[in-house]
Design a protein around this motif. Structure first.
Motif, short mmCIF file in Angstrom:
data_model
loop_
_atom_site.label_atom_id
_atom_site.label_comp_id
_atom_site.label_asym_id
_atom_site.label_seq_id
_atom_site.Cartn_x
_atom_site.Cartn_y
_atom_site.Cartn_z
N ARG A 329 0.82 -1.20 0.00
CA ARG A 329 0.00 0.00 0.00
C ARG A 329 0.85 1.26 0.00
N LEU A 330 0.66 2.13 0.97
CA LEU A 330 1.39 3.38 1.00
C LEU A 330 2.89 3.14 1.05
N PHE A 331 3.64 4.14 0.66
CA PHE A 331 5.11 4.04 0.65
C PHE A 331 5.61 3.60 2.02
N VAL A 453 19.44 -6.36 -9.61
CA VAL A 453 18.37 -6.63 -8.66
C VAL A 453 17.07 -6.10 -9.22
N SER A 454 15.97 -6.61 -8.72
CA SER A 454 14.66 -6.18 -9.19
C SER A 454 14.32 -4.81 -8.63
N VAL A 455 13.46 -4.10 -9.32
CA VAL A 455 13.04 -2.77 -8.88
C VAL A 455 12.12 -2.91 -7.66
N PRO A 456 12.38 -2.17 -6.58
CA PRO A 456 11.46 -2.22 -5.43
C PRO A 456 10.05 -1.87 -5.87
N THR A 464 0.77 1.76 -14.38
CA THR A 464 1.58 1.29 -15.51
C THR A 464 2.52 0.15 -15.14
N ARG A 465 2.78 -0.04 -13.81
CA ARG A 465 3.76 -1.00 -13.31
C ARG A 465 5.15 -0.70 -13.87
N GLU A 466 5.43 0.59 -14.08
CA GLU A 466 6.73 1.04 -14.56
C GLU A 466 7.38 1.94 -13.52
N LEU A 467 8.71 2.02 -13.57
CA LEU A 467 9.45 2.87 -12.64
C LEU A 467 8.97 4.31 -12.77
N MET A 468 8.64 4.93 -11.63
CA MET A 468 8.11 6.30 -11.67
C MET A 468 9.23 7.32 -11.84
N MET A 515 13.20 11.30 -4.66
CA MET A 515 14.60 11.29 -4.23
C MET A 515 15.07 9.86 -3.94
N ALA A 516 14.19 9.05 -3.35
CA ALA A 516 14.55 7.66 -3.06
C ALA A 516 14.80 6.89 -4.35
#
Length: 526
Positions: A329-331, A453-456, A464-468, A515-516
């Motif tokens: 859920r939330l970050f 490694v996989s993307v967190p 989209t299930r893509e890196l933001m 930033m993360a």
């Protein structure tokens, strides 16, 4: 995917490589030659899962969910069982079912769907009439130990109930009386499953044992299966034939606190007794696996874990078909997935979690697996792709219309990785901004697969299930890629995650998350 695209994909796969299998548009199995880069892959038209509904009626952790042909039942630590219609996922008038005095751990439907069973920490199993919600019986476990799991036999003649003290009981459903009882040694009973014929059942305990019993409650076989304890087990309704010996095996899946899902073959024959054969271990989860279940045709297995993910596997190969992460859920705020179940008569999947929600997924039989096609390829392998490999990759990403253009410009793997927004517009002359953006997104995904490694999951946009790249927080509390969320709210005012109305369309930049992501990317590029 259109018929033309599917035909193009099959046409592109008839190229150099090794012999593999593919499903033709007509549904007939045909042989093709797969590209050399895909030698470890099985590119099949299998189910892609789309989240279509989130049920948020429970006020505490969801412990279990179960389907009948027309209903979905869920149970919770909030002491209730809720029942929904599969036609519109509306809660039935008599729901929630109340009567248990402590948490409800498990629920299941009889084969006809007319009776629903539930079991609880209060030491009882209850039977409910699904037509009107009337409670038919309360069955007290011997010793009044908390009841962890319950199952109907295939003929609905018996209800199996297992408890925390290791006791296992068969109740006669017609007379509502105790028929047989037994006990496992050294642990709580956590899981159980009947064979399709009903002549035996399997139990799993917190000590890690799988035990096979006959219908007279005689212990036939015991196996140490999971070192840290069994959490769930299921038996496929479709047996596997052994043509060499003429036997039929039952397939069983078990999961446990050791992070593993194991597949087994069970042979039950009067002249041979019972044999339990280990088949393989399915990998993918990074934490204890709490639930596993076969699809009604036995072709898939779904699992849910403490790692907050749901994974769908292909039974025959053990390949991962899809990974679902919406219970994250939330970050940095996550909840364990506690239960998962396939519907028996419709392409639906339900998953429940400690986040108090149940997600309903639609399985689309017409979509190909795009996400899993190149996940295991290294940077060297992708750079070494031939033009044919790139063509096959384009088809897998639903970009078959660009095959001719990329061939004309001799785009191989190295050229593919070097494509930019400018080169797509100026050199390949792709005029549509939307199409250029789509191609670039797919190339970016491909670049991400080259990382070690996989993307967190919290860095991926839920839509989209893509890196933001530009994450924003919506009023539902979730973070999304700005462009994807703006497109979403331009057509609807509901949350992509919960399907509930959004009180406001305001989007707030999530600078902390951005930033993360930037820091994580920097570490991957070193």
């Amino acid at each position: 995917m259109s018929g033309a695209t599917r035909k193009a994909l099959i046409g592109m796969l008839v190229i150099k490589g090794r012999l593999g299998e593919m499903w033709a548009p007509s549904g007939r199995k045909q042989e093709t030659w797969l590209p050399k880069t895909w030698r470890r892959l099985r590119f099949l038209f299998f189910q892609m899962a789309t989240l279509i509904r989130t049920l948020s009626d429970h006020s505490d952790d969801v412990n279990y969910c179960a389907f009948s042909s027309s209903c979905l039942a869920t149970c919770s630590l909030d002491k209730t069982i809720r029942v929904y219609s599969l036609s519109d996922f509306a809660e039935l008038p008599y729901s929630p079912l109340e009567g248990h005095t402590y948490a409800v751990h498990c629920c299941c439907f009889s084969p006809s769907g007319l009776v629903l069973a539930s079991c609880s920490t209060d030491g009882t199993s209850a039977l409910w009439d699904t037509r009107d919600g009337r409670r038919l019986a309360v069955l007290q476990q011997p010793g009044a130990s908390p009841v962890r799991v319950c199952r109907f036999s295939p003929e609905a003649a018996y209800l199996l109930a297992g408890a925390a003290d290791g006791s296992v009981v068969l109740w006669n459903v017609r007379s509502m009386k105790l028929y047989r009882s037994g006990k496992v040694k050294g642990g709580s009973l956590m899981a159980c499953a009947f064979s399709p014929s009903g002549n035996f059942f399997v139990t799993g305990s917190s000590s890690g044992d799988l035990t096979i019993w006959d219908d007279k409650m005689r212990c036939l076989y015991n196996e140490k299966a999971h070192d840290l304890g069994v959490t769930c087990c299921d038996i496929s309704s479709h047996p596997v034939s052994d043509s060499e010996n003429g036997f039929e095996y039952f397939q069983m899946a078990s999961c446990g606190q050791d992070n593993h899902i194991k597949l087994w073959l069970i042979l039950f024959a009067d002249f041979l007794g019972v044999q339990l054969k280990y088949k393989c271990t399915l990998i993918g989860h990074s934490a204890p696996v709490l639930a596993c279940a076969f699809s009604c045709d036995g072709q898939m297995i779904v699992s849910g874990s403490v790692d907050k993910c749901v994974i769908i596997y292909e039974t025959s190969t053990g390949n991962t078909l899809h990974t679902l992460s919406q219970h994250k859920r939330l970050f940095f705020i996550c909840r364990y997935v506690t239960t998962c179940a396939f519907a028996p008569c419709s392409p639906l999947l339900a998953t429940g979690s400690m986040d108090k929600t149940v997600h309903i997924w639609q399985l689309d039989l017409k979509q190909p697996c795009a996400g899993g096609t190149v996940e295991n390829e290294s940077k060297v392998a992708i750079e070494d792709w031939s033009e044919d490999d790139v063509s096959a990759w384009l088809c897998a990403q639903d970009l078959a219309d660009f095959v001719g253009l990329f061939k004309m410009n001799n785009i191989d793997g190295k050229e593919l990785l070097n494509l930019t927004k400018e080169s797509l517009a100026n050199e390949l002359k792709i005029e549509s901004l939307g199409l250029r953006s789509k191609v670039l997104r797919k190339i970016e995904e491909l670049r991400m697969t080259m990382m070690s490694v996989s993307v967190p999951d919290e860095f991926l946009c839920p839509i989209t299930r893509e890196l933001m790249k530009d994450p924003v927080i919506a009023t539902d509390g979730y973070s999304y890629e700005r462009e994807a969320m703006e497109n979403w709210i331009s057509n609807r005012r509901s949350s992509p995650m919960t399907n509930l109305p959004l009180h406001s369309l305001m989007l707030t930049p999530n600078r902390t998350l951005k930033m993360a992501i930037s820091r994580w990317l920097e570490t991957q590029q070193k």
